[in-house]
Design a protein around this motif. Structure first.
Motif, PDB file in Angstrom:
ATOM      1  N   LYS A  22       0.833  -1.214   0.000  1.00 57.50           N
ATOM      2  CA  LYS A  22       0.000   0.000   0.000  1.00 57.50           C
ATOM      3  C   LYS A  22       0.865   1.260   0.000  1.00 57.50           C
ATOM      4  N   VAL A  23       1.926   1.239   0.789  1.00 55.76           N
ATOM      5  CA  VAL A  23       2.802   2.412   0.867  1.00 55.76           C
ATOM      6  C   VAL A  23       3.525   2.617  -0.461  1.00 55.76           C
ATOM      7  N   ILE A  24       3.962   1.530  -1.084  1.00 58.70           N
ATOM      8  CA  ILE A  24       4.644   1.657  -2.373  1.00 58.70           C
ATOM      9  C   ILE A  24       3.691   2.170  -3.450  1.00 58.70           C
ATOM     10  N   ILE A  25       2.450   1.695  -3.448  1.00 54.62           N
ATOM     11  CA  ILE A  25       1.451   2.213  -4.384  1.00 54.62           C
ATOM     12  C   ILE A  25       1.320   3.721  -4.224  1.00 54.62           C
ATOM     13  N   ASP A  26       1.264   4.180  -2.987  1.00 49.55           N
ATOM     14  CA  ASP A  26       1.143   5.616  -2.730  1.00 49.55           C
ATOM     15  C   ASP A  26       2.354   6.380  -3.269  1.00 49.55           C
ATOM     16  N   ILE A  27       3.551   5.826  -3.055  1.00 47.60           N
ATOM     17  CA  ILE A  27       4.759   6.461  -3.583  1.00 47.60           C
ATOM     18  C   ILE A  27       4.686   6.577  -5.104  1.00 47.60           C
ATOM     19  N   LEU A  28       4.300   5.492  -5.755  1.00 48.86           N
ATOM     20  CA  LEU A  28       4.244   5.493  -7.207  1.00 48.86           C
ATOM     21  C   LEU A  28       3.210   6.480  -7.733  1.00 48.86           C
ATOM     22  N   HIS A  29       2.043   6.504  -7.092  1.00 47.45           N
ATOM     23  CA  HIS A  29       1.009   7.440  -7.522  1.00 47.45           C
ATOM     24  C   HIS A  29       1.458   8.883  -7.315  1.00 47.45           C
ATOM     25  N   THR A  30       2.179   9.139  -6.209  1.00 48.04           N
ATOM     26  CA  THR A  30       2.695  10.485  -5.956  1.00 48.04           C
ATOM     27  C   THR A  30       3.617  10.940  -7.091  1.00 48.04           C
ATOM     28  N   ASN A  31       4.337   9.971  -7.669  1.00 50.92           N
ATOM     29  CA  ASN A  31       5.251  10.272  -8.779  1.00 50.92           C
ATOM     30  C   ASN A  31       4.615  10.045 -10.148  1.00 50.92           C
ATOM     31  N   ARG A  32       3.297   9.858 -10.159  1.00 51.93           N
ATOM     32  CA  ARG A  32       2.544   9.651 -11.401  1.00 51.93           C
ATOM     33  C   ARG A  32       3.045   8.445 -12.189  1.00 51.93           C
ATOM     34  N   VAL A  33       3.393   7.414 -11.447  1.00 54.55           N
ATOM     35  CA  VAL A  33       3.775   6.142 -12.048  1.00 54.55           C
ATOM     36  C   VAL A  33       2.576   5.197 -11.958  1.00 54.55           C
ATOM     37  N   THR A  34       2.257   4.534 -13.038  1.00 57.81           N
ATOM     38  CA  THR A  34       1.125   3.618 -13.085  1.00 57.81           C
ATOM     39  C   THR A  34       1.511   2.262 -12.513  1.00 57.81           C
ATOM     40  N   VAL A  35       0.667   1.742 -11.608  1.00 61.37           N
ATOM     41  CA  VAL A  35       0.830   0.367 -11.137  1.00 61.37           C
ATOM     42  C   VAL A  35       0.100  -0.520 -12.134  1.00 61.37           C
ATOM     43  N   ALA A  36       0.864  -1.165 -13.007  1.00 63.54           N
ATOM     44  CA  ALA A  36       0.269  -1.927 -14.100  1.00 63.54           C
ATOM     45  C   ALA A  36      -0.346  -3.233 -13.627  1.00 63.54           C
ATOM     46  N   LEU A  37       0.251  -3.842 -12.577  1.00 67.02           N
ATOM     47  CA  LEU A  37      -0.182  -5.162 -12.124  1.00 67.02           C
ATOM     48  C   LEU A  37       0.283  -5.377 -10.693  1.00 67.02           C
ATOM     49  N   ILE A  38      -0.573  -6.008  -9.887  1.00 69.04           N
ATOM     50  CA  ILE A  38      -0.197  -6.415  -8.527  1.00 69.04           C
ATOM     51  C   ILE A  38      -0.375  -7.920  -8.437  1.00 69.04           C
ATOM     52  N   VAL A  39       0.675  -8.602  -7.991  1.00 69.63           N
ATOM     53  CA  VAL A  39       0.683 -10.066  -7.943  1.00 69.63           C
ATOM     54  C   VAL A  39       0.835 -10.516  -6.492  1.00 69.63           C
ATOM     55  N   ASP A  40       0.031 -11.507  -6.089  1.00 69.20           N
ATOM     56  CA  ASP A  40       0.160 -12.090  -4.754  1.00 69.20           C
ATOM     57  C   ASP A  40      -0.427 -13.497  -4.804  1.00 69.20           C
ATOM     58  N   ASP A  41       0.225 -14.444  -4.121  1.00 73.30           N
ATOM     59  CA  ASP A  41      -0.227 -15.836  -4.181  1.00 73.30           C
ATOM     60  C   ASP A  41      -1.149 -16.233  -3.038  1.00 73.30           C
ATOM     61  N   ASN A  42      -1.559 -15.274  -2.219  1.00 66.88           N
ATOM     62  CA  ASN A  42      -2.565 -15.543  -1.191  1.00 66.88           C
ATOM     63  C   ASN A  42      -3.941 -15.560  -1.857  1.00 66.88           C
ATOM     64  N   PRO A  43      -4.631 -16.701  -1.873  1.00 68.49           N
ATOM     65  CA  PRO A  43      -5.920 -16.781  -2.586  1.00 68.49           C
ATOM     66  C   PRO A  43      -7.001 -15.886  -1.988  1.00 68.49           C
ATOM     67  N   LEU A  44      -6.799 -15.439  -0.759  1.00 65.68           N
ATOM     68  CA  LEU A  44      -7.792 -14.575  -0.120  1.00 65.68           C
ATOM     69  C   LEU A  44      -7.598 -13.105  -0.476  1.00 65.68           C
ATOM     70  N   THR A  45      -6.474 -12.792  -1.097  1.00 63.10           N
ATOM     71  CA  THR A  45      -6.189 -11.402  -1.453  1.00 63.10           C
ATOM     72  C   THR A  45      -6.535 -11.181  -2.922  1.00 63.10           C
ATOM     73  N   THR A  46      -7.608 -10.473  -3.173  1.00 57.92           N
ATOM     74  CA  THR A  46      -8.059 -10.230  -4.545  1.00 57.92           C
ATOM     75  C   THR A  46      -8.041  -8.752  -4.919  1.00 57.92           C
ATOM     76  N   CYS A  47      -7.867  -7.877  -3.910  1.00 57.19           N
ATOM     77  CA  CYS A  47      -7.910  -6.441  -4.177  1.00 57.19           C
ATOM     78  C   CYS A  47      -7.133  -5.718  -3.076  1.00 57.19           C
ATOM     79  N   ILE A  48      -6.446  -4.647  -3.444  1.00 57.16           N
ATOM     80  CA  ILE A  48      -5.748  -3.819  -2.462  1.00 57.16           C
ATOM     81  C   ILE A  48      -5.852  -2.364  -2.906  1.00 57.16           C
ATOM     82  N   VAL A  49      -6.272  -1.514  -2.000  1.00 60.34           N
ATOM     83  CA  VAL A  49      -6.544  -0.094  -2.253  1.00 60.34           C
ATOM     84  C   VAL A  49      -7.215   0.127  -3.617  1.00 60.34           C
ATOM     85  N   GLY A  50      -8.228  -0.687  -3.857  1.00 55.12           N
ATOM     86  CA  GLY A  50      -9.031  -0.522  -5.056  1.00 55.12           C
ATOM     87  C   GLY A  50      -8.459  -1.113  -6.323  1.00 55.12           C
TER      88      GLY A  50
END
Length: 206
Positions: free
Chosen positions: A15-43
Motif C-alpha cells: 500500500k505504501v509503495i502504491i502511494d509512492i508510485l502514484h505520488t510520482n505519477r507512475v502507473t501500477v500496471a499489475l499487482i501479484v500475490d499468491d494468497n488466494p484470499l487477497t483479490t484487491c488492495i486499495v481498489g
C-alpha cells in the motif's frame, strides 16, 4: 523513474509503495500475490502468479516487507527491477540507490551514502553521509544512522533506533526499536536497549 511498474506482494508495505508510485505519477500496471484470499488492495485488482508471464512484465518491485523473502524472490525473478522514491523524501544527488529499493516519505539520504538492492528506507529514516546499506536491509521508520555507518545484508534497524557514527553492523542483524547502538555488531545478532546489547543470535531466515 519508470512510467509503469508491477508489484509482487499485496501487503501493507505494498500500500505504501502504491502511494509512492502514484505520488510520482507512475502507473501500477499489475499487482501479484499468491494468497488466494487477497483479490484487491486499495481498489486495485490482485492476480495470482500462476496467471502471470514474468518474462513480459513492466519493471518489478518486490513489495514485501520480509527481508529474506525479498532476497529469495529477487533470485527467482531476476528483474528488471524498478525503484520507488517518494517525492517528499530528500535524496542527495551524490547518493547511490540500488535497483528494487524503496524510499518512503520524509526519509533523508545524504551525500555519498550507498543504498544496495531491494532495501527499504522507511518513513522518516535518516541515512547520513558515507553510510553503506547492503542489499535487502530495512531501515525502519524514524531510525537514524550517523555518518559512515555500515549495515550488512538483510539487517533490520528497528523503529526509532539510533546508531552513532562509524559503526559496522553485520549481516542479518536485528536492531530492536529504540536501541542506541554504540558498538559494532556481528552477523545474525539481535540487539536491544540503551546502550544496545546482544540478547541472542538468529539464523538468516528467522
Amino acid at each position: 523513474m519508470e512510467t509503469k511498474v508491477t508489484l509482487f506482494g499485496a501487503s501493507g508495505h505494498c500500500k505504501v509503495i502504491i502511494d509512492i508510485l502514484h505520488t510520482n505519477r507512475v502507473t501500477v500496471a499489475l499487482i501479484v500475490d499468491d494468497n488466494p484470499l487477497t483479490t484487491c488492495i486499495v481498489g486495485q485488482k490482485v492476480v495470482h502468479s500462476s496467471a502471470v508471464d514474468f518474462n513480459h512484465l513492466n519493471p518489478l518491485i518486490l513489495s514485501i516487507g520480509n527481508n529474506s523473502t525479498r532476497k529469495m524472490l529477487s533470485e527467482k525473478f531476476k528483474g528488471p527491477f524498478a525503484r520507488a522514491i517518494h517525492s517528499k523524501a530528500i535524496v542527495s544527488n551524490y547518493a547511490t540507490i540500488g535497483e528494487g529499493t524503496v524510499i518512503m516519505a520524509g526519509a533523508i539520504v545524504n551525500p555519498d551514502a550507498t543504498i544496495g538492492k531491494h532495501c527499504i528506507i522507511n518513513t522518516g529514516a535518516v541515512i547520513e553521509h558515507d553510510c553503506i546499506i547492503r542489499d535487502f536491509a530495512h531501515i525502519s521508520p524514524n531510525a537514524a544512522l550517523a555518518g559512515g555507518v555500515e549495515v550488512g545484508e538483510g539487517s533490520q534497524i528497528g523503529i526509532g533506533a539510533s546508531v552513532i557514527q562509524g559503526i559496522k553492523i553485520g549481516n542479518w542483524v536485528t536492531i530492536g526499536a529504540g536501541t542506541v547502538l554504540v558498538k559494532d555488531v556481528p552477523d545474525f545478532a539481535v540487539v536491544v536497549g540503551i546502550p544496545g546489547k546482544i540478547i541472542k543470535y538468529n539464523k538468516e531466515n528467522d
